[in-house]
Design an enzyme around this catalytic site. Structure first.
Site, mmCIF file in Angstrom:
data_model
loop_
_atom_site.group_PDB
_atom_site.id
_atom_site.type_symbol
_atom_site.label_atom_id
_atom_site.label_comp_id
_atom_site.label_asym_id
_atom_site.label_seq_id
_atom_site.Cartn_x
_atom_site.Cartn_y
_atom_site.Cartn_z
ATOM 1 C CG HIS A 268 -12.390 -16.538 -19.724
ATOM 2 N ND1 HIS A 268 -11.251 -17.390 -19.342
ATOM 3 C CD2 HIS A 268 -13.320 -17.310 -20.282
ATOM 4 C CE1 HIS A 268 -11.613 -18.617 -19.496
ATOM 5 N NE2 HIS A 268 -12.830 -18.473 -20.238
ATOM 6 C CG HIS A 307 -7.125 -19.414 -12.014
ATOM 7 N ND1 HIS A 307 -8.039 -20.259 -11.690
ATOM 8 C CD2 HIS A 307 -6.835 -19.149 -13.437
ATOM 9 C CE1 HIS A 307 -8.438 -20.800 -12.815
ATOM 10 N NE2 HIS A 307 -7.915 -20.315 -13.720
ATOM 11 C CG ASP A 363 -4.230 -15.537 -20.027
ATOM 12 O OD1 ASP A 363 -4.133 -15.971 -21.106
ATOM 13 O OD2 ASP A 363 -5.489 -15.292 -19.660
HETATM 14 N N1 ACO Z 1 -4.242 -7.893 -9.213
HETATM 15 C C1 ACO Z 1 -4.616 -7.313 -8.091
HETATM 16 N N2 ACO Z 1 -5.507 -7.670 -7.254
HETATM 17 C C2 ACO Z 1 -6.107 -8.721 -7.594
HETATM 18 C C3 ACO Z 1 -6.018 -9.427 -8.765
HETATM 19 C C4 ACO Z 1 -4.792 -8.960 -9.721
HETATM 20 N N3 ACO Z 1 -4.771 -9.730 -10.902
HETATM 21 N N4 ACO Z 1 -6.599 -10.518 -8.802
HETATM 22 C C5 ACO Z 1 -7.365 -10.421 -7.468
HETATM 23 N N5 ACO Z 1 -6.917 -9.364 -6.978
HETATM 24 C C6 ACO Z 1 -7.549 -9.230 -5.613
HETATM 25 C C7 ACO Z 1 -8.930 -8.816 -5.497
HETATM 26 O O1 ACO Z 1 -9.080 -7.396 -5.769
HETATM 27 C C8 ACO Z 1 -9.454 -9.128 -4.305
HETATM 28 O O2 ACO Z 1 -8.793 -8.240 -3.229
HETATM 29 P P1 ACO Z 1 -9.838 -7.893 -1.938
HETATM 30 O O3 ACO Z 1 -9.958 -9.165 -1.163
HETATM 31 O O4 ACO Z 1 -8.898 -6.926 -1.278
HETATM 32 O O5 ACO Z 1 -10.942 -7.428 -2.323
HETATM 33 C C9 ACO Z 1 -8.579 -10.399 -3.912
HETATM 34 O O6 ACO Z 1 -7.466 -10.252 -4.780
HETATM 35 C C10 ACO Z 1 -9.560 -11.629 -4.414
HETATM 36 O O7 ACO Z 1 -9.812 -11.427 -5.831
HETATM 37 P P2 ACO Z 1 -11.307 -11.839 -6.469
HETATM 38 O O8 ACO Z 1 -11.429 -10.703 -7.515
HETATM 39 O O9 ACO Z 1 -12.404 -12.042 -5.366
HETATM 40 O O10 ACO Z 1 -10.874 -13.405 -7.268
HETATM 41 P P3 ACO Z 1 -11.808 -13.980 -8.336
HETATM 42 O O11 ACO Z 1 -11.711 -15.377 -8.091
HETATM 43 O O12 ACO Z 1 -13.182 -13.426 -8.210
HETATM 44 O O13 ACO Z 1 -11.046 -13.291 -9.840
HETATM 45 C C11 ACO Z 1 -9.744 -13.404 -11.355
HETATM 46 C C12 ACO Z 1 -10.218 -14.170 -10.392
HETATM 47 C C13 ACO Z 1 -10.792 -12.837 -12.295
HETATM 48 C C14 ACO Z 1 -9.050 -14.038 -12.554
HETATM 49 C C15 ACO Z 1 -8.854 -12.112 -10.990
HETATM 50 O O14 ACO Z 1 -7.858 -12.553 -10.214
HETATM 51 C C16 ACO Z 1 -8.155 -11.248 -11.938
HETATM 52 O O15 ACO Z 1 -9.171 -10.203 -12.398
HETATM 53 N N6 ACO Z 1 -7.090 -11.596 -12.513
HETATM 54 C C17 ACO Z 1 -6.714 -10.591 -13.614
HETATM 55 C C18 ACO Z 1 -7.097 -11.019 -14.922
HETATM 56 C C19 ACO Z 1 -6.534 -12.261 -15.469
HETATM 57 O O16 ACO Z 1 -5.255 -12.452 -15.395
HETATM 58 N N7 ACO Z 1 -7.694 -13.217 -15.822
HETATM 59 C C20 ACO Z 1 -7.066 -14.236 -16.597
HETATM 60 C C21 ACO Z 1 -7.410 -15.442 -15.473
HETATM 61 S S1 ACO Z 1 -6.751 -17.140 -16.296
HETATM 62 C C22 ACO Z 1 -8.029 -17.552 -17.676
HETATM 63 O O17 ACO Z 1 -9.158 -17.270 -17.568
HETATM 64 C C23 ACO Z 1 -7.241 -18.210 -18.543
#
Ligand code: ACO
Length: 429
Positions: A268, A307, A363
């Protein structure tokens, strides 16, 4: 207009149910009438991480994740970032309308008059270890405020809520700046009420022996815009924490300590700190393809990408990218920008990211700006906690005034052991 309904036919019993559809939803409680077994209290939905469950009705912030739209009370974020100020946006988020001149003056005056913190809070912050993470200090200090303002327990009194709103929005920059000064071993700088909200924050962070700190107007404006972009994001992890904790009718300081704690996590608000660490690990532009390959092989995430709601470019990231150019004109270019741009370029062309609709989020670039301004990475989540104070309070108040809300209490699907008798220790295997 005839009410829309969803017809459900239970194949086991032949019974048919009509569930009303309102505002694009069915009520989960309407499923209770469908019994899965004779002794069952009714059908539930299973929705880990609330992927498809609306937990409230809200009029504050609108997001269309597929189209990359973000609006506060109907106003597009791009217009607010260009034309408004953080304090004006704070008023808008809390009260629903842009203020008149008289309303704004009174509002700004009330915030300005509450910027000081009690000397004992200062002493409390002094007690932290010299290398304490400033976010840990912030979270603890917000919680401690509840012991100083016991009137805050009167949550059903609008006047009390208003007072805590002034206090929280006014004191967050002071506490954040004190946490920073503590971490670098410098004396605390008291608020300067002749300065704007963001200029005063910068003064408390960086003033040395000069009579008045003169921040660059470009950087003051940039920080103000960053604060506008982060002021609310509807039911994200921290706002949901604020609502969830607040639903027990605890005081807003205790609830906000929980919201800030939720924000601290690397998935987050802690993500911008992680983005900078990631850019350090990548090291050079040339190593970007190898890093992307590792991410695709599951050896880590591309921080600042993806996201839960946006399946398109985060509109805040677009504004921040433009802002970065203005900031770098003053501070000099952050050398890590080239690595970030290359990561974005390659990722946006790569099937892995395209297929999963992973775009830069808020971010991805904000950390580069914060670093160029002179903030250490540990301060990033702290910076990120100041503006959502407004959103958290707006969400908390909306929850308190919503007659449909009760204490937040999700259900579970129990898969553990059935009833069994206690075994004394000597007989256990
Ligand atoms: N890098 C690589 N792969 C990713 C990323 C990433 N940043 N984000 C998601 N994926 C992949 C997942 O591994 C998943 O792959 P799969 O379908 O093969 O299993 C797919 O994309 C879907 O991702 P989920 O984890 O199901 O998406 P979710 O909505 O649960 O997560 C989140 C969203 C937590 C923001 C995620 O994208 C992440 O961890 N990003 C990196 C951290 C980040 O930048 N957070 C800031 C968010 S903005 C904020 O809070 C202000």
């Amino acid at each position: 207009m005839a009410t829309q309904t969803l017809s459900i036919l239970d194949n086991r019993t032949g019974k048919k149910y009509e569930l009303p559809i309102a505002d694009g939803t069915i009520k989960a409680m309407d499923l209770r009438q469908i019994k899965v077994a004779d002794d069952d209290f009714g059908l539930m939905t299973y929705d880990p991480a609330f992927m498809n469950t609306a937990s409230c009705k809200s009029k504050i912030t609108f997001i269309d994740g597929d189209k990359g739209i973000l609006r506060y009370r109907g106003y597009p974020i791009e217009q607010l970032a260009e034309k408004s100020t953080f304090l004006e946006v704070a008023y808008l988020l809390l009260y629903g309308e842009l203020p008149t001149k008289a309303q704004y003056d009174e509002w700004a005056e009330n915030i300005t008059m509450h910027t000081l913190i009690h000397e004992n809070i200062k002493k409390l912050m002094d007690a932290f270890h010299y290398d304490a993470h400033p976010m840990g200090m912030l979270i603890s200090t917000i919680g401690a405020l509840s012991t100083f303002y016991t009137d805050a327990k009167d949550i059903h009194n609008p006047e009390s809520r208003k007072k805590q709103t002034y206090r929280l929005i006014a004191k967050m920059p002071t506490i954040a700046a004190f946490a920073y000064r503590h971490s670098v071993g410098r004396p605390y700088v008291y608020p300067d009420n002749n300065l704007s909200y963001t200029a005063n924050f910068m003064s408390m962070l960086w003033k040395m022996t000069e009579l008045q700190f003169q921040a660059s107007p470009v950087l003051v404006k940039a920080l103000d815009v960053l604060f506008i972009l982060h002021a609310d994001h509807e039911q994200n992890c921290s706002a949901s924490a604020m609502r969830g904790i607040g639903s027990s009718h605890v005081d807003p300081y205790s609830a906000m300590a929980g919201a800030a704690a939720a924000l601290y996590g690397p998935l987050h608000g802690g993500a911008n700190e992680e983005v900078l660490r990631m850019l350090d690990i990548v090291g050079t532009k040339e190593k970007v393809p190898a890093f992307i390959k590792d991410v695709k092989e599951g050896k880590g995430k591309l921080m600042g990408f993806g996201h839960r709601v946006y399946k398109n470019y985060d509109p805040r990231a677009k504004v921040i990218k433009t802002l970065a150019d203005e900031v770098f004109e003053v501070t000099g270019r952050n050398p890590k920008l080239d690595i970030a741009l290359e990561l974005e370029r390659i990722a946006l062309e790569d099937e892995y990211f395209v297929k999963r609709k992973l775009y830069p989020n808020v971010d991805f670039y904000s950390g580069l700006i914060y670093q160029a301004m002179g903030f250490p990475v540990e301060m990033f989540p702290v910076l990120f906690s100041i503006p959502p104070t407004v959103g958290w309070i707006a969400q908390w108040e909306e929850m308190l005034l919503d007659g449909e809300q009760k204490i937040a209490r999700p259900r579970q699907v129990f898969l553990g052991s059935g009833s069994r008798d206690y075994v004394v220790m000597s007989k256990r295997k």
